[in-house]
Write a protein that holds these residues in place. Structure first.
Motif, PDB file in Angstrom:
ATOM      1  N   LEU A 131     -33.597  -9.035  70.018  1.00 51.43           N
ATOM      2  CA  LEU A 131     -33.630  -7.669  68.970  1.00 51.43           C
ATOM      3  C   LEU A 131     -35.047  -7.096  69.162  1.00 51.43           C
ATOM      4  CD1 LEU A 131     -31.628  -6.343  65.942  1.00 51.43           C
ATOM      5  CD2 LEU A 131     -33.414  -4.395  67.480  1.00 51.43           C
ATOM      6  N   GLU A 132     -35.338  -6.539  69.968  1.00 50.07           N
ATOM      7  CA  GLU A 132     -36.766  -6.199  70.486  1.00 50.07           C
ATOM      8  C   GLU A 132     -36.522  -4.571  70.968  1.00 50.07           C
ATOM      9  OE1 GLU A 132     -37.546  -8.545  73.884  1.00 50.07           O
ATOM     10  OE2 GLU A 132     -37.849 -10.243  72.917  1.00 50.07           O
ATOM     11  N   LEU A 133     -36.967  -4.099  70.408  1.00 47.11           N
ATOM     12  CA  LEU A 133     -37.480  -2.338  69.456  1.00 47.11           C
ATOM     13  C   LEU A 133     -38.290  -1.683  71.011  1.00 47.11           C
ATOM     14  CD1 LEU A 133     -35.806  -0.352  69.213  1.00 47.11           C
ATOM     15  CD2 LEU A 133     -36.806  -0.246  66.782  1.00 47.11           C
ATOM     16  N   ILE A 134     -38.440  -1.614  71.611  1.00 47.19           N
ATOM     17  CA  ILE A 134     -39.802  -0.770  72.562  1.00 47.19           C
ATOM     18  C   ILE A 134     -39.834   0.761  72.009  1.00 47.19           C
ATOM     19  CG2 ILE A 134     -40.556  -0.389  74.758  1.00 47.19           C
ATOM     20  CD1 ILE A 134     -40.390  -2.886  74.495  1.00 47.19           C
ATOM     21  N   ILE A 135     -41.188   1.237  71.375  1.00 42.82           N
ATOM     22  CA  ILE A 135     -41.753   2.327  71.040  1.00 42.82           C
ATOM     23  C   ILE A 135     -42.317   3.122  72.210  1.00 42.82           C
ATOM     24  CG2 ILE A 135     -42.153   3.745  69.164  1.00 42.82           C
ATOM     25  CD1 ILE A 135     -41.284   0.912  66.759  1.00 42.82           C
ATOM     26  N   GLU A 136     -41.919   4.041  72.699  1.00 44.17           N
ATOM     27  CA  GLU A 136     -42.513   4.278  73.161  1.00 44.17           C
ATOM     28  C   GLU A 136     -43.907   5.492  72.712  1.00 44.17           C
ATOM     29  OE1 GLU A 136     -41.309   5.518  77.139  1.00 44.17           O
ATOM     30  OE2 GLU A 136     -39.774   4.168  77.339  1.00 44.17           O
ATOM     31  N   THR A 137     -44.887   6.128  72.952  1.00 43.40           N
ATOM     32  CA  THR A 137     -46.122   6.991  72.430  1.00 43.40           C
ATOM     33  C   THR A 137     -46.264   7.567  73.981  1.00 43.40           C
ATOM     34  OG1 THR A 137     -47.875   5.193  73.112  1.00 43.40           O
ATOM     35  CG2 THR A 137     -46.880   4.756  71.233  1.00 43.40           C
ATOM     36  N   ALA A 138     -47.126   8.579  73.222  1.00 46.24           N
ATOM     37  CA  ALA A 138     -48.428   9.378  74.633  1.00 46.24           C
ATOM     38  C   ALA A 138     -49.176   8.942  75.025  1.00 46.24           C
ATOM     39  CB  ALA A 138     -48.324  10.855  73.622  1.00 46.24           C
ATOM     40  N   GLY A 139     -49.569   7.550  74.081  1.00 47.99           N
ATOM     41  CA  GLY A 139     -50.424   7.532  74.586  1.00 47.99           C
ATOM     42  C   GLY A 139     -52.290   7.343  74.201  1.00 47.99           C
ATOM     43  N   GLU A 140     -51.981   8.914  73.610  1.00 49.65           N
ATOM     44  CA  GLU A 140     -53.272  10.160  73.278  1.00 49.65           C
ATOM     45  C   GLU A 140     -54.131   9.159  71.984  1.00 49.65           C
ATOM     46  OE1 GLU A 140     -51.470  13.531  72.789  1.00 49.65           O
ATOM     47  OE2 GLU A 140     -50.981  14.397  74.849  1.00 49.65           O
ATOM     48  N   SER A 141     -53.288   8.703  70.730  1.00 50.55           N
ATOM     49  CA  SER A 141     -53.805   8.446  69.479  1.00 50.55           C
ATOM     50  C   SER A 141     -53.724   6.581  69.131  1.00 50.55           C
ATOM     51  CB  SER A 141     -52.722   9.301  68.825  1.00 50.55           C
ATOM     52  OG  SER A 141     -53.338   8.663  67.844  1.00 50.55           O
ATOM     53  N   THR A 142     -54.923   6.404  69.459  1.00 48.48           N
ATOM     54  CA  THR A 142     -54.832   5.549  68.685  1.00 48.48           C
ATOM     55  C   THR A 142     -54.298   4.803  66.805  1.00 48.48           C
ATOM     56  OG1 THR A 142     -57.523   5.532  67.937  1.00 48.48           O
ATOM     57  CG2 THR A 142     -56.693   4.360  70.003  1.00 48.48           C
ATOM     58  N   GLU A 143     -54.383   5.774  66.623  1.00 46.81           N
ATOM     59  CA  GLU A 143     -53.588   5.352  65.380  1.00 46.81           C
ATOM     60  C   GLU A 143     -51.969   5.484  65.246  1.00 46.81           C
ATOM     61  OE1 GLU A 143     -53.056   9.231  61.635  1.00 46.81           O
ATOM     62  OE2 GLU A 143     -53.869   9.860  63.879  1.00 46.81           O
ATOM     63  N   GLN A 144     -51.930   6.346  66.452  1.00 52.25           N
ATOM     64  CA  GLN A 144     -50.531   5.618  66.013  1.00 52.25           C
ATOM     65  C   GLN A 144     -49.816   4.467  66.379  1.00 52.25           C
ATOM     66  OE1 GLN A 144     -48.647   8.358  69.600  1.00 52.25           O
ATOM     67  NE2 GLN A 144     -48.025  10.624  68.418  1.00 52.25           N
ATOM     68  N   SER A 190     -44.828  -1.362  71.220  1.00 52.63           N
ATOM     69  CA  SER A 190     -45.446  -0.486  71.624  1.00 52.63           C
ATOM     70  C   SER A 190     -45.446  -0.131  73.099  1.00 52.63           C
ATOM     71  CB  SER A 190     -46.904   0.672  70.652  1.00 52.63           C
ATOM     72  OG  SER A 190     -47.701  -0.786  70.721  1.00 52.63           O
ATOM     73  N   LYS A 191     -45.149   0.987  74.157  1.00 47.98           N
ATOM     74  CA  LYS A 191     -45.787   1.250  74.864  1.00 47.98           C
ATOM     75  C   LYS A 191     -46.127   2.847  75.431  1.00 47.98           C
ATOM     76  CE  LYS A 191     -42.807   1.768  79.708  1.00 47.98           C
ATOM     77  NZ  LYS A 191     -41.619   1.707  79.992  1.00 47.98           N
ATOM     78  N   PRO A 192     -46.840   2.238  76.105  1.00 45.79           N
ATOM     79  CA  PRO A 192     -47.973   3.923  76.159  1.00 45.79           C
ATOM     80  C   PRO A 192     -47.597   4.126  77.121  1.00 45.79           C
ATOM     81  CG  PRO A 192     -49.377   2.187  76.255  1.00 45.79           C
ATOM     82  CD  PRO A 192     -47.856   1.377  75.518  1.00 45.79           C
ATOM     83  N   SER A 193     -47.804   5.743  77.599  1.00 49.35           N
ATOM     84  CA  SER A 193     -47.380   6.750  78.567  1.00 49.35           C
ATOM     85  C   SER A 193     -47.942   8.194  78.722  1.00 49.35           C
ATOM     86  CB  SER A 193     -46.161   6.568  79.388  1.00 49.35           C
ATOM     87  OG  SER A 193     -44.894   7.303  78.330  1.00 49.35           O
ATOM     88  N   GLN A 194     -48.105   8.882  79.352  1.00 51.21           N
ATOM     89  CA  GLN A 194     -48.526  10.050  79.371  1.00 51.21           C
ATOM     90  C   GLN A 194     -48.136  10.884  79.053  1.00 51.21           C
ATOM     91  OE1 GLN A 194     -49.955  11.299  83.774  1.00 51.21           O
ATOM     92  NE2 GLN A 194     -51.700  10.166  82.731  1.00 51.21           N
ATOM     93  N   ARG A 195     -48.229  12.268  77.879  1.00 52.21           N
ATOM     94  CA  ARG A 195     -46.894  12.676  77.684  1.00 52.21           C
ATOM     95  C   ARG A 195     -46.202  13.465  78.174  1.00 52.21           C
ATOM     96  NH1 ARG A 195     -48.438  18.089  73.351  1.00 52.21           N
ATOM     97  NH2 ARG A 195     -50.582  16.632  72.810  1.00 52.21           N
TER      98      ARG A 195
END
Length: 621
Positions: A436-449, A469-474
């Motif tokens: 059970l590996e959950l990938i949470i994608e972010t916009a990569g714009e905030s180190t806070e997230q 966490s997996k960052p990418s462009q918005r």
């Protein structure tokens, strides 16, 4: 909707003489401007002292910073002159209007202020409403798709009537509860235009424009020219008359925009001094990354835009040196950071898992919000679901806490009930045997997230869930969510954490593809079933029906009942998992700036950032 006929803030016959701002004295003396008693309406809006406001002194320049040239719209946002607007208690009250009558949320009679004028001195009358309705909204070349959605009820436009020079009426056969809140918005529905200015660019009224269009000598289509010059919200055309307290004088592109006082502004203080107090509002355009440093150097008299909570310590250190104070206002989103399980994810196994309310509740119970609050926000945020804030009249304490208190035992019990067994390494397995590996994608714009997700990852690991966490462009992130490729994403929660029963609950129902928890349900609504997926979850369908009920309701108590039921569903179902809300927003203010509240909400709509606090009453000592 209740009958509104609000004249309480008006002085029927002022017992004092009006006071002209000193900055306009030369123009009045030279005859370039009439005296102030000939410039303000017969019944101006009197802004009383109180609520922390004191009578001020006119003069001075207020400097603020922005990161984009298009931010000239802040002149309109901060100015917050609207037909009706929100007061600090979130009541809708007349502003540009002298009075307003509403019958059954269907019939809206708007009464203008006699003698009210545009910033160039031309009368503001019913003709400006007629011109917009007949010659802009219903002109196929200017508005190919017809009138804006907020002026349609089930596709039906209103019956528009000019009753006299200062009275207009809009009538629908069914309630239109969107009408007033949209006119009060930060980016408002403008149902009027300065007709006297725009007619010179309209083919119907200008023989020159009609001839150029007919013989093909026009360099651009007349409609494109008209639409480019007609932008009351953007404030990017200095020639376009306005009703805001300050008038932009600078044409883009520029790195410094100067707005000067509107000599015909309709508000006065209780001693008769015409507002605004401040003569000029200067907007400097700089790289957004430099705004915290420049604010800390004292380059802004009022600044919150592009400042974040993690700038607070730095800003406090420079206060005495550079003569400003750093206030902490409350952000008013439903959740500062929230997790969005994608109920429309393509993977059938993940779709089934995410649609099981026990899984969503377990994820929420497995977040140590107190840890997040202490580590990242010094305990100053509010540990909460994604829901309305305490200042909203719709707030209930259980909306904040239900399924949102750290309870590892209950979370484990829910996961066990689902049959998600742990492997030898302690990580739970999916039904097909995968970890059970959950990938949470972010916009990569905030180190806070990323920081928040790292703290969540620690406590979810104790539940047997591995989170990454997996960052990418918005834009790439949104496209992946829309396509169903993303299992979970992170963003902020409800845009409006301060709703009233009269606020549209569209954020709580599947109404937009941009709703990251159910993008295909939202797309189905937006396209009238031509794309996306029809909602196939009972509670989601109930939310959709409740939204339709709210739109059809003419009763404030009924709208409140609908709101409460929708909020209850969201709290129970955890469609969006909130983490913390009310994260303090730094507001840098010059030590000389008066009448800015020490505490306030920093919110887009309702609020218009500073607009709801009446910047025209701010003054420099």
């Amino acid at each position: 909707m209740r009958l509104l006929s609000i004249l309480g803030l008006l002085l029927a016959s002022p017992a004092w003489a009006y006071i002209d701002p000193p900055a306009l004295a030369d123009e009045v003396r030279e005859g370039k401007l009439p005296p102030v008693d000939k410039r303000v309406p017969l019944q101006p809006l009197v802004v009383p002292a109180g609520e922390g406001r004191t009578l001020g002194h006119p003069g001075g320049t207020l400097h603020t910073l922005a990161g984009r040239s298009r931010d000239t719209r802040l002149f309109t946002v901060y100015g917050y002159a609207r037909l009706v607007g929100y007061d600090r208690r979130l009541n809708l009250v007349p502003d540009l209007l002298e009075g307003l009558e509403v019958k059954d949320a269907r019939v809206f009679t708007l009464r203008l202020r006699k003698g009210h004028r545009w910033s160039d001195g031309h009368p503001f009358t019913a003709e400006d409403f007629r011109y917009y309705w007949e010659d802009v909204a219903n002109n196929k070349e200017l508005s190919p798709s017809g009138p804006p959605r907020d002026l349609l009820v089930d596709g039906e436009p209103p019956k528009f009537e000019v009753l006299n020079e200062t009275t207009v009426r809009y009538t629908w056969s069914k309630p239109n509860p969107h009408f007033l809140p949209r006119m009060a918005g930060a980016s408002p529905l403008f149902i009027f235009r300065p007709a006297h200015y725009l007619k010179q660019f309209h083919k119907k009224y200008s023989a020159k424009v009609a001839k150029a269009e007919a013989d093909g000598t026009a360099k651009r289509r007349w409609s494109a020219v008209h639409n480019r010059l007609d932008n009351l919200y953007e404030s990017d055309n200095p020639d376009l008359p306005t009703l805001q307290p300050w008038v932009n004088t600078t044409k883009p592109p520029a790195d410094r925009f100067v707005a000067v006082r509107n000599p015909y502004f309709h508000r006065v203080d209780e001693r008769g001094q015409q507002l605004p107090y401040i003569d000029r509002l200067v907007l400097a355009i700089v790289d957004p990354k430099l705004i915290p440093a420049k604010a800390g150097a004292g380059d802004a008299d009022l600044q919150a835009r592009d400042l974040n909570f993690n700038n607070y310590t730095f800003l406090k250190q420079s206060e005495k040196t550079n003569g400003y104070r750093t206030l902490l206002w409350r952000a008013a989103k439903g959740s500062h950071i929230a997790l969005f399980p994608n109920l429309n994810v393509n993977d059938p196994l993940w779709r089934k898992l995410l649609r099981d309310v026990r899984f969503r509740r377990a994820l929420s119970l497995g977040i140590d919000r107190a840890l997040v609050n202490q580590v990242l926000y010094f305990g100053l945020a509010i540990e909460s679901n994604n829901t309305v804030l305490e200042a909203s009249p719709l707030y209930k304490p259980e909306y904040r806490t239900r399924w949102a208190q750290y309870d590892r035992k209950s979370a484990n019990r829910l996961l066990d009930e689902m049959g998600l067994k742990r492997g030898l390494d302690g990580i739970r397995n999916l039904p097909d045997g995968r970890n059970l590996e959950l990938i949470i994608e972010t916009a990569g714009e905030s180190t806070e997230q990323t920081d928040v997700l790292e703290l969540i990852r620690e406590t979810w690991r104790e539940l047997g869930i591995m989170a990454y966490s997996k960052p990418s462009q918005r834009e790439a992130l949104r496209n992946r969510i829309f396509a169903g490729e993303t299992v979970m994403s992170v963003w902020s929660g409800l845009e409006n954490g301060l709703p009233t029963p009269d606020t549209s609950p569209d954020e709580l129902a599947p109404t937009s593809q941009l709703q990251l928890q159910w993008p295909k349900f939202g797309q189905f609504y937006e396209t009238s079933g031509k794309a996306g997926e029809a909602p196939d979850m009972a509670e989601v369908n109930e939310l959709a029906q409740l939204y339709r009920d709210w739109q059809a309701s003419a009763s404030a108590p009924e709208r409140e009942r609908i709101w409460q039921r929708m909020l209850e569903i969201h709290v129970e179902q955890q469609y969006v998992i909130g983490v913390v809300s009310g994260v303090p927003q730094p507001v840098v203010a010059s030590g000389k700036l008066m009448n800015l509240p020490a505490q306030g909400f920093y919110n887009w709509d309702p609020g218009a950032f500073f607009g709801i606090y009446r910047p025209e009453t701010f003054w420099l000592k």
